[in-house]
Design an enzyme around this catalytic site. Structure first.
Site, PDB file in Angstrom:
ATOM      1  N   ARG A  66       0.848  -1.199   0.000  1.00 29.66           N
ATOM      2  CA  ARG A  66       0.000   0.000   0.000  1.00 29.66           C
ATOM      3  C   ARG A  66       0.882   1.248   0.000  1.00 29.66           C
ATOM      4  NH1 ARG A  66      -1.506   2.151   4.648  1.00 29.66           N
ATOM      5  NH2 ARG A  66      -1.820   0.151   5.686  1.00 29.66           N
ATOM      6  N   TYR A 119     -17.084  16.771 -15.715  1.00 29.99           N
ATOM      7  CA  TYR A 119     -17.543  15.384 -15.672  1.00 29.99           C
ATOM      8  C   TYR A 119     -18.548  15.285 -14.516  1.00 29.99           C
ATOM      9  CZ  TYR A 119     -17.525  10.515 -14.261  1.00 29.99           C
ATOM     10  OH  TYR A 119     -17.916   9.260 -13.870  1.00 29.99           O
ATOM     11  N   ASP A 192      -8.142  18.714 -14.400  1.00 29.26           N
ATOM     12  CA  ASP A 192      -8.375  17.368 -14.907  1.00 29.26           C
ATOM     13  C   ASP A 192      -7.979  17.360 -16.384  1.00 29.26           C
ATOM     14  OD1 ASP A 192      -9.479  15.058 -16.020  1.00 29.26           O
ATOM     15  OD2 ASP A 192     -11.174  15.058 -14.635  1.00 29.26           O
ATOM     16  N   LYS A 217      -8.996   6.248 -19.257  1.00 33.54           N
ATOM     17  CA  LYS A 217      -9.300   6.758 -20.587  1.00 33.54           C
ATOM     18  C   LYS A 217      -8.057   6.660 -21.489  1.00 33.54           C
ATOM     19  CE  LYS A 217     -13.359   7.656 -18.822  1.00 33.54           C
ATOM     20  NZ  LYS A 217     -13.207   7.805 -17.412  1.00 33.54           N
TER      21      LYS A 217
END
Ligand code: PLP
Length: 412
Positions: A66, A119, A192, A217
């Protein structure tokens, strides 16, 4: 093994950076990063001079996955290099990357200014989590005009959050101008950059303090991994994000997805060129069609911010949206007749996808918000893939034929 020369050209960084043979295992010289699945790593001992804080993941010192994982760090180094950022973090989704960054930038009582045409998931996160639950006041503005951003900023503004071009209307904001407004107010600017990818736009170079991606994406590019990334050159932002990512939230990209992302990024430059070439052809075809009322693509002269697009970006990307004539039933007939284009959410993969924002991605927004944003019932978002463009155009003709057959409007 000798270190490679330090390349700076995008295409070379995309193929090799972060994955040099072979920090983790000098025995094998793997040309690509192995998928390091170990959740934990043998430590040299308790009595070493090194404290856990001194372990340097970038040197192959690992403790627990992690906190640090070699495959994840390889892709983080690569995305950082492509965005021109010193610190990069890979998350299990774009949403997680954005959430972690926003949480690192604000506290209760702070104010955020965000582009109104975001978005829909990010907009809901800002409204329903930060504003409604965490005591952060969020204002949405039409940031196509920087004066609207300046007018919304207050002395409590800690963060300005932009997406450019936006999803799905392909609106843009002037990043340099917005950065100046944010910095005058001592606020951070986060951007973004999912739609353009670092191949066509690098917001850090235009003044942004942090850049986020849904790597789901274009960066991954093959519709087979969900992930996110956050990149910054600001050491304070980096410390906060790293703390929240590894300790406060615990949200990291898994080793297998890190490997897929490393592999996907290698072809990003070629894919982006082809996405754009096809998108331009599709946009021009649609613009000339009598059953299309409007086309939104920054590469078209008719786009109201075409000049800004040409200055701020080195290309126009592979996403566009268009408004069909008629009503929602006509749009459904068009979409359901398509065979080459797949009706699906998401974007940025090699295959062409279409969706109806009013009924799919942006359906959770109230109808009046959709209307204010120009998300009409017949607005179609297209993610143009890398197939042969003639097949894509022929398929769109199939959609128009189906519209005409069942038309509820006066078909030409
Ligand atoms: N940002 C943009 C521009 C997006 O289009 C999306 C998803 O569609 C996201 C962020 C969220 O990313 P993810 O689905 O990887 O959480």
């Amino acid at each position: 093994m000798e270190d490679r020369a330090d390349p700076t050209r995008f295409e070379t960084l995309a193929v090799t950076h972060g994955e040099e043979p072979t920090p983790g295992d000098p025995m094998t010289g793997d040309v690509v990063s192995p998928i390091h699945l170990a959740s934990t790593y043998a430590l040299p001992g308790l009595d070493t001079e090194m404290s856990l804080e001194d372990l340097d993941p970038s040197q192959g010192d690992f403790v627990y996955s992690r906190l640090s994982n070699p495959t994840r760090h390889a892709v983080e180094r690569r995305i950082g290099a492509l965005e021109g950022g010193e610190h990069a973090y890979a998350f299990s989704s774009g949403t997680a990357a954005i959430f972690t960054f926003v949480l690192s930038a604000v506290e209760p009582g702070d104010h955020v200014v965000a582009f109104d045409d975001l978005y829909a998931g990010t907009r809901r996160m800002l409204e329903d989590v930060f504003d409604a639950r965490l005591g952060v006041d969020v204002d949405f503005v039409d940031a196509t005009d920087v004066d609207n951003v300046a007018a919304a900023v207050t002395e409590d503004t800690a963060l300005v959050w932009m997406e450019t071009p936006t999803n799905p209307r392909m609106n843009m904001c002037d990043l340099q101008a917005v950065a100046a407004v944010a910095h005058d107010a001592d606020a951070l600017l986060g951007v973004d950059n999912t739609f353009m990818s670092p191949y066509f736009q690098t917001p850090l170079a235009l003044g942004a303090d942090a850049v986020a991606h849904s790597t789901t994406k274009y960066l991954n590019g093959h519709s087979d991994s969900v992930g996110g990334a956050l990149v910054t050159n600001d050491a304070t932002v980096a410390d906060e994000v790293e703390f929240l990512q590894t300790v406060g939230i615990g949200d990291v990209l898994a080793p297998f997805d890190s490997y897929l992302l490393l592999r996907g990024i290698k072809t990003l430059p070629m894919r982006m060129e082809r996405h754009q070439e096809n998108a331009m052809a599709v946009a021009e075809f649609l613009e000339g069609h009598e059953l299309v009322d409007a086309v939104h693509y920054p590469g078209l002269d008719s786009h109201p911010q075409h000049e800004l697009a040409a200055e701020q970006m080195s290309g126009y990307g592979g996403v566009l949206s268009f408004e069909l004539a008629g009503g929602i039933e006509d749009a459904k007939r068009f979409l359901e007749a398509l065979e080459e284009w797949t009706l699906a959410e998401s974007l940025g993969g090699v295959e062409s996808l279409v969706e109806l924002p009013a009924g799919m991605t942006h359906e959770p927004l109230p109808a009046e918000e959709r209307e204010a944003l120009g998300i009409t019932d017949t607005l179609v978002r297209a993610s143009v893939g890398v197939e042969h463009v003639d097949d894509l155009l022929a398929d769109l003709e199939r959609g128009f034929d189906a519209m005409i057959e069942g038309a509820e409007f006066d078909a030409p």
